[in-house]
Scaffold this active site. Structure first.
Site, PDB file in Angstrom:
ATOM      1  N   ASP A 148      54.593 -48.939 -16.177  1.00 53.00           N
ATOM      2  CA  ASP A 148      53.755 -47.745 -16.156  1.00 53.00           C
ATOM      3  C   ASP A 148      53.317 -47.473 -14.724  1.00 53.00           C
ATOM      4  OD1 ASP A 148      51.953 -45.915 -18.115  1.00 53.00           O
ATOM      5  OD2 ASP A 148      50.777 -46.508 -16.366  1.00 53.00           O
ATOM      6  N   ASN A 156      49.663 -35.639 -10.000  1.00 54.16           N
ATOM      7  CA  ASN A 156      49.718 -34.306 -10.597  1.00 54.16           C
ATOM      8  C   ASN A 156      48.484 -33.483 -10.240  1.00 54.16           C
ATOM      9  OD1 ASN A 156      52.200 -34.616 -11.867  1.00 54.16           O
ATOM     10  ND2 ASN A 156      51.291 -35.484 -13.720  1.00 54.16           N
ATOM     11  N   HIS A 161      52.382 -30.738 -10.263  1.00 54.03           N
ATOM     12  CA  HIS A 161      53.343 -31.352 -11.179  1.00 54.03           C
ATOM     13  C   HIS A 161      54.737 -31.471 -10.576  1.00 54.03           C
ATOM     14  CE1 HIS A 161      50.836 -31.756 -14.776  1.00 54.03           C
ATOM     15  NE2 HIS A 161      50.210 -30.659 -14.350  1.00 54.03           N
ATOM     16  N   ASP A 165      56.858 -34.796 -10.748  1.00 49.85           N
ATOM     17  CA  ASP A 165      58.233 -34.866 -11.260  1.00 49.85           C
ATOM     18  C   ASP A 165      59.146 -35.580 -10.270  1.00 49.85           C
ATOM     19  OD1 ASP A 165      57.450 -33.547 -13.536  1.00 49.85           O
ATOM     20  OD2 ASP A 165      58.384 -31.626 -13.000  1.00 49.85           O
ATOM     21  N   GLU A 191      54.651 -41.370 -17.977  1.00 54.46           N
ATOM     22  CA  GLU A 191      55.012 -42.230 -16.848  1.00 54.46           C
ATOM     23  C   GLU A 191      55.336 -43.654 -17.287  1.00 54.46           C
ATOM     24  OE1 GLU A 191      50.412 -41.975 -16.832  1.00 54.46           O
ATOM     25  OE2 GLU A 191      52.130 -40.746 -17.415  1.00 54.46           O
TER      26      GLU A 191
END
Length: 269
Positions: A148, A156, A161, A165, A191
């Site tokens: 994670d 973000n 975002h 990404d 994630e």
């Protein structure tokens, strides 16, 4: 030449060996990426059960009418005169052939399942559905890791975002580059990522994760660390629970323990 079970071998031992071989074949079939791979699993199972394999065109006198070809070649048939082996073939090989045909029909050979249904659109890794199927097919002796990204929401929130990404795509590519071709890398969601390492000891799996952790900063477009929980796949106490799902739950608990200990940490159990 193939070996039939020795006459002195206890029935329970014959059953155990046959069941182990069938489970191994099923696992290979579920992971098969083409009909040839599924066919090889069927041939290996046939031999493990004590039978030979011959093309039907050879008209083998002791052929068993179970076609192993899956349309990948001329019909292949098991060959054995041993009645006990014939019983094992009917019990364990016939269901495996049915499973293999289902896999092929669903797109392993014919590509009926589209790539978009199999791969995560953003990262190109296995998406949740096939990843879950792979986890369900994990066997005792495999290793599983849940990873994670730490404080990913901050990326973000502060950079947008698109930046998030880019981190996800870079992390996915980095994971794929650091493991073997036969290892399964998937995005569980958000994630969270999963590594399924077939036939890998816990120590070796931890070594893989340490290498990923050491090399990730140079590949990351942002300063984002990750935490991971690594476990061996073992037989769960509940006989109705799949070993892979049991391992995923344990890896999740270990990963959150790593988060609680300060993040940017790998822990194992």
């Amino acid at each position: 030449m193939t070996e039939s079970p020795a006459p002195s071998e206890a029935p329970d031992e014959v059953e155990r060996r046959a069941l182990t071989a069938a489970l191994r074949a099923t696992r290979q079939i579920l992971r098969a990426r083409d009909g040839r791979t599924a066919q090889r699993a069927l041939v290996d199972l046939t031999r493990a059960l004590g039978a030979g394999v011959a093309p039907a065109e050879d008209n083998p006198p002791d052929a068993v009418p179970i076609d192993l070809s899956l349309g990948e070649s001329d019909p292949l048939l098991p060959v054995t005169a041993d009645p006990q082996v014939r019983l094992l073939l009917n019990r364990f090989l016939v269901p495996a052939v049915s499973d293999a045909r289902t896999v092929v029909d669903r797109g392993v050979r014919a590509d009926i399942l589209t790539e978009n249904a199999t791969l995560d659109a953003l990262t190109g890794l296995w998406s949740r559905r096939p990843l879950t199927q792979a986890i369900n097919g994990a066997a005792v002796g495999d290793a599983l890791a849940l990873l994670d990204l730490d404080h990913f929401k901050r990326v973000n929130d502060t950079l947008g975002h698109d930046a998030g990404d880019e981190v996800l795509k870079a992390f996915a590519a980095h994971l794929r580059a650091e493991v073997r071709d036969r290892d399964i890398v998937g995005r569980l969601g958000g994630e969270e990522f999963v590594l399924l390492l077939p036939g890998t000891t816990l120590d070796d799996a931890v070594a893989v994760l340490r290498r990923v952790r050491e090399t990730w900063p140079a590949a990351s477009p942002q300063h984002v660390t990750f935490s991971a929980g690594v476990v061996s796949v073992v037989q769960p106490p509940d006989p109705h629970e799949l070993p892979g799902q049991h391992a995923l739950k344990r890896a999740d608990a270990v990963m959150y323990r790593a988060k609680d200990s300060g993040r940017d940490v790998i822990q194992w159990q």
